[in-house]
Design a protein around this motif. Structure first.
Motif, PDB file in Angstrom:
ATOM      1  N   GLN B 112      53.841 -62.224  38.019  1.00 24.83           N
ATOM      2  CA  GLN B 112      54.624 -61.516  39.066  1.00 24.83           C
ATOM      3  C   GLN B 112      53.476 -62.140  40.101  1.00 24.83           C
ATOM      4  OE1 GLN B 112      56.664 -59.470  38.295  1.00 24.83           O
ATOM      5  NE2 GLN B 112      57.292 -58.448  40.334  1.00 24.83           N
ATOM      6  N   VAL B 113      54.360 -62.331  41.344  1.00 24.06           N
ATOM      7  CA  VAL B 113      53.375 -62.754  42.626  1.00 24.06           C
ATOM      8  C   VAL B 113      53.810 -62.002  43.782  1.00 24.06           C
ATOM      9  CG1 VAL B 113      53.029 -65.193  41.798  1.00 24.06           C
ATOM     10  CG2 VAL B 113      55.409 -64.538  42.866  1.00 24.06           C
ATOM     11  N   SER B 143      57.335 -58.310  45.821  1.00 20.86           N
ATOM     12  CA  SER B 143      56.485 -58.565  44.357  1.00 20.86           C
ATOM     13  C   SER B 143      57.651 -59.069  43.618  1.00 20.86           C
ATOM     14  CB  SER B 143      55.832 -57.354  44.184  1.00 20.86           C
ATOM     15  OG  SER B 143      55.601 -57.613  42.810  1.00 20.86           O
ATOM     16  N   ILE B 144      57.512 -60.155  43.341  1.00 21.57           N
ATOM     17  CA  ILE B 144      58.684 -60.961  42.480  1.00 21.57           C
ATOM     18  C   ILE B 144      58.135 -61.957  41.554  1.00 21.57           C
ATOM     19  CG2 ILE B 144      60.558 -62.767  42.809  1.00 21.57           C
ATOM     20  CD1 ILE B 144      61.388 -61.585  45.311  1.00 21.57           C
ATOM     21  N   PRO B 145      58.715 -62.066  40.214  1.00 17.22           N
ATOM     22  CA  PRO B 145      57.886 -62.755  39.175  1.00 17.22           C
ATOM     23  C   PRO B 145      58.510 -64.374  39.566  1.00 17.22           C
ATOM     24  CG  PRO B 145      60.139 -61.679  38.133  1.00 17.22           C
ATOM     25  CD  PRO B 145      59.866 -61.307  39.782  1.00 17.22           C
ATOM     26  N   PRO B 201      60.646 -68.106  43.059  1.00 18.88           N
ATOM     27  CA  PRO B 201      60.456 -66.939  42.406  1.00 18.88           C
ATOM     28  C   PRO B 201      62.065 -66.532  42.120  1.00 18.88           C
ATOM     29  CG  PRO B 201      58.967 -66.909  44.138  1.00 18.88           C
ATOM     30  CD  PRO B 201      59.780 -68.241  44.219  1.00 18.88           C
ATOM     31  N   HIS B 202      62.043 -65.471  41.143  1.00 18.60           N
ATOM     32  CA  HIS B 202      63.341 -64.824  40.607  1.00 18.60           C
ATOM     33  C   HIS B 202      63.489 -63.422  41.163  1.00 18.60           C
ATOM     34  CE1 HIS B 202      64.147 -67.849  37.683  1.00 18.60           C
ATOM     35  NE2 HIS B 202      63.007 -68.194  37.828  1.00 18.60           N
ATOM     36  N   PRO B 203      64.128 -63.321  42.399  1.00 22.90           N
ATOM     37  CA  PRO B 203      64.740 -62.045  42.872  1.00 22.90           C
ATOM     38  C   PRO B 203      65.562 -61.296  41.858  1.00 22.90           C
ATOM     39  CG  PRO B 203      65.595 -63.722  44.226  1.00 22.90           C
ATOM     40  CD  PRO B 203      64.719 -64.505  43.201  1.00 22.90           C
TER      41      PRO B 203
END
Lengths: 76, 228
Positions: B112-113, B143-145, B201-203
């Motif tokens: 998570q970033v 906050s999205i991985p 990142p993957h929303p």
């Protein structure tokens, strides 16, 4: 048909972590004095018309933003 | 709101993308061989390993019939969201500036970033109701991985200066959270017109409270809201 090799490598100045990883593994294997390892790739192909290879490299085989390439004719 | 999600051989996040899109409208898959996108309001190019990531990630997918159609759709002002491998495809296709390189540490990363929204995300925001991070002087954060092996954003300095001046940097990793060595902490960029956006990142993996964050949904809602 012309036999051709295309050599593709990361541009100078762009961090090449693969090359770095190889370089860091060398001392453990007993190889000394080897520096500036850069890992690229080679594409071998046969072409009827080698004149189109520059465009092929620019459009597909290499990404000119991040990679340099050389086209080598291979003697039969 | 009608979403189209492009599916290549080797895509693997198209189902989550369909689900995320489906929360804000109708969504359907578009097979990579389809030259006709049908009636769609927005396109998602999802994550995965299109065509096995052979040669370079995204290099072969950009020549697919569906991507030809997506390029025309984008040129006509249609919103296009590229996620992870989709971001790589859009960069290879020349729809977005720069390139994605092997992660600095060579490892595949999955974590998570926090993303700082630059306020210049075009059609894809700015977003309302996002939380404010203490560390980033009031900027909006999401906050999205991330999960990728080749996510190190790179472009030459003159290109970076230009896209920063034109407000094309959409997201940056929060200070200290750059997972892959991306230059200037860039996690996502958009085109000059603002209708094409790519991010690593993957929303679509952050749309349900069950998985810890719903911040990703805001990106889909922003597009749907703008097109409503």
């Amino acid at each position: 048909m012309a036999r051709v090799r295309v050599l593709i490598r990361p541009k100078e100045g762009i961090l090449d972590p693969q090359g770095k990883a190889v370089e860091q593994a060398l001392p453990a294997l007993g190889f000394e004095g080897i520096e500036h390892v850069r890992v690229g790739r080679m594409v071998e192909l046969e072409a009827e018309d080698p004149a189109q290879l520059g465009e092929l490299c620019e459009k597909l085989l290499a990404n000119p933003l991040i990679e340099d390439y050389e086209i080598e004719q291979v003697d039969a | 709101m009608r979403w189209g999600v492009v599916q290549f051989p080797g895509s693997c996040d198209e189902r989550d993308a369909l689900h995320a899109c489906g929360l804000t409208g109708e969504a359907r898959l578009i097979w990579h061989e389809d030259r006709d996108l049908g009636q769609v309001d927005a396109i998602v190019v999802p994550g995965g390993f299109s065509y096995g990531d052979y040669l370079r990630a995204g290099a072969i997918a950009r020549f697919s019939p569906a991507m030809e159609a997506v390029t025309e759709f984008a040129a006509a002002g249609g919103p296009v969201l590229g996620i992870c491998n989709g971001f790589q495809v859009l960069c290879e296709a020349g729809l977005l500036p720069g390139a994605l390189l092997r992660n600095e540490e060579l490892r595949f990363i999955c974590r998570q970033v926090d993303l700082i929204v630059e306020g210049s995300v075009g059609e894809f925001g700015p977003l309302s109701g996002t939380k404010v991070a203490d560390s980033s002087e009031g900027s909006e954060t999401l906050s999205i991985p991330v999960k990728h092996g080749e996510g190190r954003y790179w472009a030459p300095d003159d290109v970076l200066d230009e896209i920063e001046a034109k407000g094309q940097v959409a997201y940056r990793y929060a200070p200290g959270q750059n997972p892959n060595g991306s230059v200037r902490d860039i996690a996502g960029v958009r085109n000059e017109a603002g209708n094409v956006l790519g991010l690593m990142p993957h929303p679509e993996h952050a749309v349900d409270a069950l998985t810890g964050s719903m911040d990703g949904l805001r990106i889909f809602e922003a597009v749907a809201g703008a097109r409503a």
